[in-house]
Design an enzyme around this catalytic site. Structure first.
Site, PDB file in Angstrom:
ATOM      1  N   ARG A  13     -15.167  34.619  -7.494  1.00 22.44           N
ATOM      2  CA  ARG A  13     -15.233  34.295  -5.887  1.00 22.44           C
ATOM      3  C   ARG A  13     -16.640  33.412  -5.966  1.00 22.44           C
ATOM      4  O   ARG A  13     -17.765  34.108  -5.972  1.00 22.44           O
ATOM      5  CB  ARG A  13     -15.568  35.709  -5.126  1.00 22.44           C
ATOM      6  N   HIS A  25     -18.471  37.534   0.131  1.00 21.01           N
ATOM      7  CA  HIS A  25     -17.108  38.172   0.381  1.00 21.01           C
ATOM      8  C   HIS A  25     -16.521  37.770   1.639  1.00 21.01           C
ATOM      9  O   HIS A  25     -15.507  37.245   1.595  1.00 21.01           O
ATOM     10  CB  HIS A  25     -17.317  39.592   0.116  1.00 21.01           C
ATOM     11  N   TYR A  76     -26.428  40.944  -4.763  1.00 16.66           N
ATOM     12  CA  TYR A  76     -25.792  41.618  -5.830  1.00 16.66           C
ATOM     13  C   TYR A  76     -25.455  41.032  -7.093  1.00 16.66           C
ATOM     14  O   TYR A  76     -24.731  41.443  -8.032  1.00 16.66           O
ATOM     15  CB  TYR A  76     -24.730  42.671  -5.437  1.00 16.66           C
TER      16      TYR A  76
HETATM   17  C1  LIG Z   1      -7.741  50.513   2.423  1.00 22.08           C
HETATM   18  C2  LIG Z   1      -9.206  49.522   2.752  1.00 22.08           C
HETATM   19  N1  LIG Z   1     -10.444  49.944   2.233  1.00 22.08           N
HETATM   20  C3  LIG Z   1     -11.772  49.191   2.260  1.00 22.08           C
HETATM   21  C4  LIG Z   1     -11.496  48.076   3.026  1.00 22.08           C
HETATM   22  C5  LIG Z   1     -12.780  47.240   3.184  1.00 22.08           C
HETATM   23  N2  LIG Z   1     -12.710  46.076   2.206  1.00 22.08           N
HETATM   24  C6  LIG Z   1     -12.029  44.777   2.761  1.00 22.08           C
HETATM   25  S1  LIG Z   1     -12.190  43.690   1.497  1.00 22.08           S
HETATM   26  C7  LIG Z   1     -12.793  45.017   0.224  1.00 22.08           C
HETATM   27  C8  LIG Z   1     -12.728  44.474  -0.917  1.00 22.08           C
HETATM   28  C9  LIG Z   1     -11.618  44.084  -1.733  1.00 22.08           C
HETATM   29  O1  LIG Z   1     -11.700  43.557  -2.951  1.00 22.08           O
HETATM   30  P1  LIG Z   1     -10.698  42.730  -3.653  1.00 22.08           P
HETATM   31  O2  LIG Z   1      -9.400  43.670  -3.800  1.00 22.08           O
HETATM   32  O3  LIG Z   1     -11.128  42.444  -5.069  1.00 22.08           O
HETATM   33  O4  LIG Z   1     -10.498  41.510  -3.037  1.00 22.08           O
HETATM   34  P2  LIG Z   1     -11.360  40.186  -2.668  1.00 22.08           P
HETATM   35  O5  LIG Z   1     -11.978  40.333  -1.440  1.00 22.08           O
HETATM   36  O6  LIG Z   1     -12.525  40.327  -3.941  1.00 22.08           O
HETATM   37  O7  LIG Z   1     -10.574  38.892  -2.746  1.00 22.08           O
HETATM   38  C10 LIG Z   1     -12.763  46.212   0.842  1.00 22.08           C
HETATM   39  C11 LIG Z   1     -13.309  47.224   0.376  1.00 22.08           C
HETATM   40  C12 LIG Z   1     -10.108  47.601   3.395  1.00 22.08           C
HETATM   41  N3  LIG Z   1     -10.128  46.730   4.208  1.00 22.08           N
HETATM   42  N4  LIG Z   1      -9.035  48.350   3.273  1.00 22.08           N
END
Ligand SMILES: Cc1ncc(C[n+]2csc(CCOP(=O)(O)OP(=O)(O)O)c2C)c(N)n1
Ligand SMILES: [Mg+2]
Length: 359
Positions: free
Chosen positions: A256, A260, A269
């Site tokens: 990425r 985020h 981080y």
């Molecule tokens: C069930 C749930 N827990 C927490 C969140 C908050 N949250 C949004 S994105 C994220 C991280 C997702 O990481 P990843 O699956 O690696 O996808 P990326 O954002 O890196 O594309 C979190 C913890 C959420 N949206 N849904």
């Protein structure tokens, strides 16, 4: 081809090297026009993504999850899909949306805070973006069961991040898919982070692709910055799924490049050096080298592609901004068939707090 790369041995499918040279027996053999289309989609994705960030900074778009660095993964997987296939996306899928022909104005409209932007136009088999991490996985498996039950010639693609692999939904979905051999293609876009949590904290396994082994189906790790690798793996996985061969897990190994979301500051981080290391693996630059070797790219073509992308993006912005903003009622109206009394009170409170024109 998928079977040739064993994730348990740390093998990763890669078609293009750093200089844009293709491994002959892995090259998916696309026609010149198709290759250029892949590039044009990636350029559009990057332009549309950069514009979304600018709009957010100007207060014209809400919180946004940027796709910078994911263009090859997104465009590669969606370019392999057929019109009858189904797509269950997550929140970082701009290039897939553009590739599948979803109106960019609608996509912007959604991120501008209006759910109406997620109403998929007729003829496109795309479910709304899943914001809850991993929730789309069992839904996609459900769709896979439906496709199988109705004997349709289609497959179901779902995307999610590395972070989603720690969710129960991921396990339940893939386990079920393995038992019932559903026509699913799971694409895990491993961008090394789930917000600030590094991939090493997500699992003790060496790769995410190898998780498929325990569910009883094939898993392959591909270079997610290599559009031809992602395309080739997805095309093969889709053919297996449509042919009754069951599911596949594809791990697109990428990074990425941005924060985020617009509410995050990734500099807190991760190191500048790490980001610079991945800048050298830019998916567009690598594919440009490949096209150049085939005499399909030059400066004049680049100018043309950039101008077309800019026009495509500006048109979508004007269109999205010409639409009415979401009303206060929109937040409440679609959860229950009729609004319960407690929510009526909240709605009245919200309306009273808004200026005249926004109620
Ligand atoms: C069930 C749930 N827990 C927490 C969140 C908050 N949250 C949004 S994105 C994220 C991280 C997702 O990481 P990843 O699956 O690696 O996808 P990326 O954002 O890196 O594309 C979190 C913890 C959420 N949206 N849904
Ligand atoms: Mg991630």
């Amino acid at each position: 081809m998928i079977e040739r790369f064993n994730p348990l041995k740390g093998e990763r499918l890669r078609v293009l090297d750093d200089e844009g040279r293709a491994v002959p027996d892995l090259d998916p053999g696309l026609a010149d026009a198709e290759l250029r289309l892949l590039y044009e989609r990636m350029v559009r994705t990057r332009a549309a993504d950069a514009k979304a960030l600018k709009l957010q900074r100007q207060g014209r778009l809400g919180t946004y999850a940027p796709s910078l660095g994911h263009e090859a993964a997104q465009v590669g997987l969606a370019s392999a899909m057929a019109r009858d296939d189904w797509f269950f996306p997550y929140f970082r899928d701009l290039g897939a949306y553009i590739t599948l022909g979803y109106p960019l104005a609608d996509y912007y409209h959604f991120w501008m805070g209006n759910e109406a932007g997620m109403r998929t136009p007729d003829g496109l088999n795309i479910f709304p973006i899943a914001i809850p991490v991993g929730s789309q996985v069992p839904q996609a498996v459900g769709a896979g069961i439906a496709v199988k039950y109705r004997k349709l010639s289609a497959a179901v693609v779902t995307t999610f991040g590395d972070g989603a692999t720690s969710e129960g939904d991921f396990h339940e979905g893939l386990n079920y898919a393995g038992v019932y051999r559903t026509p699913n293609v799971f694409v895990c876009v491993n961008n090394q982070f789930a917000i600030s949590v590094p991939r090493s904290r997500q699992t003790g396994a060496a790769t995410l692709a190898q998780k498929a082994v325990a569910y009883g189906f094939a898993g392959v790790q591909v270079d997610g910055n290599d559009v031809l690798a992602v395309f080739a793996a997805t095309r093969e996985a889709l053919a297996i799924a449509r042919g009754g061969g069951g599911p596949t897990l594809i791990e697109a190994f990428t990074y990425r490049m941005g924060d985020h979301t617009t509410s995050d500051d990734a500099a807190r981080y991760r190191t500048k050096e790490e980001v610079q290391e991945w800048e050298r693996r830019d998916p567009l630059a690598r594919f440009r080298l490949y096209l150049g070797r085939k005499r399909l790219w030059d400066e004049a073509y680049e100018k043309e592609v950039q101008a077309a992308a800019a026009e495509f993006v500006e048109k979508a912005v004007s269109e999205a901004e010409a639409r009415p903003p979401a009303s206060a009622e929109d937040i409440f109206s679609s959860t229950y068939s009729s609004i319960p009394p407690a929510l009526e009170v909240q709605l009245a409170e919200l309306k009273a707090s808004l200026p005249e024109g926004r109620r």
